[in-house]
Design a protein around this motif. Structure first.
Motif, PDB file in Angstrom:
ATOM      1  N   GLY A 110       0.947  -1.128   0.005  1.00 46.21           N
ATOM      2  CA  GLY A 110      -0.006  -0.077  -0.127  1.00 46.21           C
ATOM      3  C   GLY A 110       0.983   1.237   0.046  1.00 46.21           C
ATOM      4  O   GLY A 110       2.138   1.205   0.117  1.00 46.21           O
ATOM      5  N   ILE A 111       0.328   2.282   0.102  1.00 48.88           N
ATOM      6  CA  ILE A 111       0.738   3.655   0.176  1.00 48.88           C
ATOM      7  C   ILE A 111       0.503   4.550   1.298  1.00 48.88           C
ATOM      8  O   ILE A 111      -0.679   4.479   1.754  1.00 48.88           O
ATOM      9  N   VAL A 112       1.350   5.204   2.068  1.00 48.24           N
ATOM     10  CA  VAL A 112       1.452   5.645   3.369  1.00 48.24           C
ATOM     11  C   VAL A 112       0.658   7.037   2.893  1.00 48.24           C
ATOM     12  O   VAL A 112       1.008   7.785   2.000  1.00 48.24           O
ATOM     13  N   ILE A 113      -0.512   7.354   3.432  1.00 43.37           N
ATOM     14  CA  ILE A 113      -1.327   8.670   3.185  1.00 43.37           C
ATOM     15  C   ILE A 113      -1.138   9.507   3.981  1.00 43.37           C
ATOM     16  O   ILE A 113      -1.412  10.779   3.976  1.00 43.37           O
ATOM     17  N   ARG A 114      -0.909   9.192   5.380  1.00 41.58           N
ATOM     18  CA  ARG A 114      -0.444   9.893   6.714  1.00 41.58           C
ATOM     19  C   ARG A 114       0.252   9.482   7.549  1.00 41.58           C
ATOM     20  O   ARG A 114       0.082   8.285   7.697  1.00 41.58           O
ATOM     21  N   THR A 115       0.762  10.009   8.417  1.00 41.92           N
ATOM     22  CA  THR A 115       1.670   9.471   9.474  1.00 41.92           C
ATOM     23  C   THR A 115       1.508  10.326  10.933  1.00 41.92           C
ATOM     24  O   THR A 115       1.151  11.481  10.778  1.00 41.92           O
ATOM     25  N   SER A 116       1.387   9.565  11.996  1.00 42.79           N
ATOM     26  CA  SER A 116       1.132  10.518  13.256  1.00 42.79           C
ATOM     27  C   SER A 116       1.830   9.676  14.499  1.00 42.79           C
ATOM     28  O   SER A 116       1.652   8.495  14.604  1.00 42.79           O
ATOM     29  N   GLY A 117       3.008  10.178  14.907  1.00 40.81           N
ATOM     30  CA  GLY A 117       3.720   9.361  15.902  1.00 40.81           C
ATOM     31  C   GLY A 117       4.413   8.200  15.134  1.00 40.81           C
ATOM     32  O   GLY A 117       5.109   8.171  14.417  1.00 40.81           O
ATOM     33  N   THR A 118       3.859   6.995  16.015  1.00 42.36           N
ATOM     34  CA  THR A 118       4.551   5.743  15.472  1.00 42.36           C
ATOM     35  C   THR A 118       3.663   4.900  14.744  1.00 42.36           C
ATOM     36  O   THR A 118       3.558   3.850  14.509  1.00 42.36           O
ATOM     37  N   SER A 119       2.563   5.659  14.292  1.00 45.79           N
ATOM     38  CA  SER A 119       1.565   5.179  13.355  1.00 45.79           C
ATOM     39  C   SER A 119       1.553   5.489  12.071  1.00 45.79           C
ATOM     40  O   SER A 119       1.841   6.800  11.761  1.00 45.79           O
ATOM     41  N   ALA A 120       1.136   4.784  11.152  1.00 39.68           N
ATOM     42  CA  ALA A 120       0.799   5.290   9.608  1.00 39.68           C
ATOM     43  C   ALA A 120      -0.618   4.867   9.007  1.00 39.68           C
ATOM     44  O   ALA A 120      -0.917   3.789   9.416  1.00 39.68           O
ATOM     45  N   TRP A 121      -1.077   5.460   8.273  1.00 44.45           N
ATOM     46  CA  TRP A 121      -2.477   5.109   7.649  1.00 44.45           C
ATOM     47  C   TRP A 121      -1.898   4.859   6.347  1.00 44.45           C
ATOM     48  O   TRP A 121      -1.292   5.566   5.550  1.00 44.45           O
ATOM     49  N   ILE A 122      -2.268   3.497   5.914  1.00 44.79           N
ATOM     50  CA  ILE A 122      -1.983   2.927   4.592  1.00 44.79           C
ATOM     51  C   ILE A 122      -2.963   2.883   3.881  1.00 44.79           C
ATOM     52  O   ILE A 122      -4.125   2.280   4.145  1.00 44.79           O
ATOM     53  N   ARG A 123      -3.258   3.348   2.406  1.00 47.47           N
ATOM     54  CA  ARG A 123      -4.298   2.808   1.471  1.00 47.47           C
ATOM     55  C   ARG A 123      -3.753   1.823   0.702  1.00 47.47           C
ATOM     56  O   ARG A 123      -3.057   1.659   0.011  1.00 47.47           O
ATOM     57  N   THR A 124      -4.590   0.815   0.749  1.00 46.64           N
ATOM     58  CA  THR A 124      -4.363  -0.646  -0.006  1.00 46.64           C
ATOM     59  C   THR A 124      -5.582  -0.885  -0.989  1.00 46.64           C
ATOM     60  O   THR A 124      -6.687  -0.145  -0.901  1.00 46.64           O
ATOM     61  N   GLN A 125      -5.125  -1.812  -2.064  1.00 47.49           N
ATOM     62  CA  GLN A 125      -6.244  -2.184  -2.832  1.00 47.49           C
ATOM     63  C   GLN A 125      -6.876  -3.292  -2.054  1.00 47.49           C
ATOM     64  O   GLN A 125      -6.516  -3.945  -1.511  1.00 47.49           O
TER      65      GLN A 125
END
Length: 152
Positions: free
Chosen positions: A6-21
């Motif tokens: 997937g592609i990282v769409i945003r990060t915050s601290g030790t987490s990242a939000w990933i967009r996947t198919q």
């Protein structure tokens, strides 16, 4: 371990939000239309532990622990059904011994559905706690391609 790109769409601290198919396995899932990780279309967003310090725009590989996935699946799908069946059985037994004047079907239905509702509440509370535990979170295991350099 199950993996997904997937592609990282945003990060915050030790987490990242990933967009996947949406994976091919999702097409055969009974819950694909009600799954909360899915928005519209084929894209899904998932929060993952960002141990490799991926940045917005990076293409990454996300890993899910299979054992944790099986535990969570059992809790969500099987536990409430087992509680419903156990409650119905208890209702039948109680109607034979403690409440002989009450209709057996009514008492088993009431206790069964009561047990089911309690199980759903338990799953909701436990699920919220599990979501905070690292073992139930997906993890970014490597960066495949960094975002393009931006000239300044």
């Amino acid at each position: 371990m199950a993996t997904e790109e997937g592609i990282v769409i945003r990060t915050s601290g030790t987490s990242a939000w990933i967009r996947t198919q949406r994976a091919a396995a999702c097409e055969h899932c009974q819950s694909k239309d009600s799954c909360k990780t899915m928005g519209g279309g084929n894209d899904m967003e998932v929060e993952a532990a960002n141990r490799v310090e991926a940045r917005t725009g990076d293409r990454v590989v996300v890993s899910f622990a299979t054992a944790s996935l099986i535990k969570a699946t059992f809790l969500i799908y099987m536990f409430p059904i087992l509680c419903l069946m156990a409650g119905a059985g208890i209702g039948v037994r109680l109607s034979q011994t403690v409440f002989p004047s009450v209709d057996q079907s009514v008492l088993s239905a009431v206790i069964g559905f009561g047990a089911f509702v309690l199980a759903v509440v338990f799953v909701r509370i436990r699920g919220n706690r599990m979501a905070k535990e690292d073992q139930y979170k997906p993890v970014i295991i490597r960066v495949l391609k960094n975002r393009p350099s931006q000239s300044q």
